[in-house]
Design a protein around this motif. Structure first.
Motif, PDB file in Angstrom:
ATOM      1  N   SER A   1       0.832  -1.196   0.000  1.00 33.66           N
ATOM      2  CA  SER A   1       0.000   0.000   0.000  1.00 33.66           C
ATOM      3  C   SER A   1       0.870   1.251   0.000  1.00 33.66           C
ATOM      4  CB  SER A   1      -0.917  -0.003   1.225  1.00 33.66           C
ATOM      5  OG  SER A   1      -0.154   0.252   2.389  1.00 33.66           O
TER       6      SER A   1
ATOM      7  N   LEU B   1       4.354  -9.938   3.970  1.00 33.46           N
ATOM      8  CA  LEU B   1       3.081 -10.366   4.555  1.00 33.46           C
ATOM      9  C   LEU B   1       1.900  -9.641   3.909  1.00 33.46           C
ATOM     10  CD1 LEU B   1       3.980 -10.666   8.335  1.00 33.46           C
ATOM     11  CD2 LEU B   1       3.365 -12.526   6.781  1.00 33.46           C
ATOM     12  N   GLU B   2       2.066  -8.329   3.684  1.00 30.88           N
ATOM     13  CA  GLU B   2       0.989  -7.581   3.047  1.00 30.88           C
ATOM     14  C   GLU B   2       0.727  -8.118   1.638  1.00 30.88           C
ATOM     15  OE1 GLU B   2       1.330  -3.356   1.839  1.00 30.88           O
ATOM     16  OE2 GLU B   2      -0.451  -3.099   3.106  1.00 30.88           O
ATOM     17  N   TYR B   3       1.794  -8.448   0.913  1.00 26.48           N
ATOM     18  CA  TYR B   3       1.654  -9.015  -0.436  1.00 26.48           C
ATOM     19  C   TYR B   3       0.900 -10.341  -0.374  1.00 26.48           C
ATOM     20  CZ  TYR B   3       2.856 -11.114  -4.909  1.00 26.48           C
ATOM     21  OH  TYR B   3       2.786 -11.715  -6.135  1.00 26.48           O
ATOM     22  N   ARG B   4       1.255 -11.177   0.593  1.00 27.86           N
ATOM     23  CA  ARG B   4       0.567 -12.470   0.744  1.00 27.86           C
ATOM     24  C   ARG B   4      -0.919 -12.268   1.065  1.00 27.86           C
ATOM     25  NH1 ARG B   4       5.068 -15.767   4.244  1.00 27.86           N
ATOM     26  NH2 ARG B   4       6.534 -16.069   2.525  1.00 27.86           N
ATOM     27  N   VAL B   5      -1.197 -11.311   1.922  1.00 29.63           N
ATOM     28  CA  VAL B   5      -2.599 -11.023   2.256  1.00 29.63           C
ATOM     29  C   VAL B   5      -3.364 -10.602   1.009  1.00 29.63           C
ATOM     30  CG1 VAL B   5      -4.109  -9.410   3.495  1.00 29.63           C
ATOM     31  CG2 VAL B   5      -2.223 -10.514   4.693  1.00 29.63           C
ATOM     32  N   GLU B   6      -2.772  -9.732   0.191  1.00 28.01           N
ATOM     33  CA  GLU B   6      -3.418  -9.295  -1.055  1.00 28.01           C
ATOM     34  C   GLU B   6      -3.682 -10.487  -1.970  1.00 28.01           C
ATOM     35  OE1 GLU B   6      -0.895  -6.287  -2.738  1.00 28.01           O
ATOM     36  OE2 GLU B   6      -1.482  -4.796  -1.253  1.00 28.01           O
TER      37      GLU B   6
ATOM     38  N   LEU C   1      -4.003 -13.673  -1.089  1.00 24.84           N
ATOM     39  CA  LEU C   1      -5.047 -14.511  -0.485  1.00 24.84           C
ATOM     40  C   LEU C   1      -6.433 -13.881  -0.657  1.00 24.84           C
ATOM     41  CD1 LEU C   1      -3.265 -15.696   2.781  1.00 24.84           C
ATOM     42  CD2 LEU C   1      -3.916 -17.113   0.818  1.00 24.84           C
ATOM     43  N   GLU C   2      -6.522 -12.559  -0.514  1.00 27.81           N
ATOM     44  CA  GLU C   2      -7.805 -11.885  -0.713  1.00 27.81           C
ATOM     45  C   GLU C   2      -8.283 -12.058  -2.147  1.00 27.81           C
ATOM     46  OE1 GLU C   2      -6.911  -7.898   0.536  1.00 27.81           O
ATOM     47  OE2 GLU C   2      -7.520  -8.287   2.611  1.00 27.81           O
ATOM     48  N   GLU C   3      -7.362 -11.939  -3.097  1.00 27.61           N
ATOM     49  CA  GLU C   3      -7.714 -12.125  -4.510  1.00 27.61           C
ATOM     50  C   GLU C   3      -8.198 -13.554  -4.764  1.00 27.61           C
ATOM     51  OE1 GLU C   3      -5.213 -12.197  -8.589  1.00 27.61           O
ATOM     52  OE2 GLU C   3      -4.950 -10.388  -7.367  1.00 27.61           O
TER      53      GLU C   3
END
Length: 192
Positions: free
Chosen positions: A2, A38-43, A45-47
């Motif tokens: 972000s 971690l933020e990239y992984r969260v993005e 997983l959300e996708e």
């Protein structure tokens, strides 16, 4: 990453360089890099969850007794009704007589009807308004795809204005008197 996290990361790097705290900067840099991953992984997983949720919705949108195929739900109505009554019956279910857009949808329906053997079914196509100009009842659009039985439509006796699947041979379309009673196929679009 972000925009806000990128800004924080950049500020930490500037502060580290400005204050010459190399030891602390190293660990802060490592920490921020982990946060970034971690933020990239969260993005990601959300996708993935969003896609799986859409796939799940496609499978779960048809009520019991309806068959799902490519964004629509279909129901076979066993009661024999005239064309107008069959349509009114479909509308009770927030549906309409089936509107067949293409060869794939037609083949899907025909294959299902083959399992029922020997039954004719209304579809939502008619030329009642203008002879020879077949339109779908749900949206009044002209039929761009058709699958007529050989020598059909023939407007037999000058009174055949409604279309049904004729359950002989390859199960193709035939025009018939609208007051005849047939089983029917209802269709409604899946709403997301």
């Amino acid at each position: 990453m972000s925009g806000m996290l990128r800004l924080v990361f950049a500020l930490y790097l500037v502060c580290c360089v400005a204050t010459q705290q190399n030891f602390n900067c190293y660990y802060e840099e490592k920490f921020l890099a982990k946060v970034y991953r971690l933020e990239y992984r969260v993005e990601m997983l959300e996708e993935k969850a969003s896609k799986e949720d859409k796939d799940y919705k496609e499978c779960m949108q048809c009520p019991d007794g309806w068959i799902q195929y490519k964004g629509s739900c279909y129901m076979i109505v066993e009661e024999k009704l005239s064309f107008d009554k069959a349509r009114a019956n479909c509308q009770k279910f927030n549906a309409d007589l089936v509107h067949i857009d293409n060869a794939d949808e037609n083949t899907f329906i025909r294959n299902h009807l083959r399992t029922l053997k020997g039954i004719d079914f209304w579809i939502g196509l008619t030329d009642a308004a203008t002879e020879g100009l077949f339109k779908w009842v749900d949206d009044n659009s002209r039929a761009t795809f058709t699958d007529w039985y050989p020598s059909q439509p023939d407007n037999g006796g000058n009174r055949e204005d409604c279309v049904h699947f004729k359950a002989i041979g390859n199960i193709q379309w035939n025009d018939r008197e609208c007051y005849s009673t047939e089983k029917s196929i209802c269709e409604k679009k899946i709403m997301f």
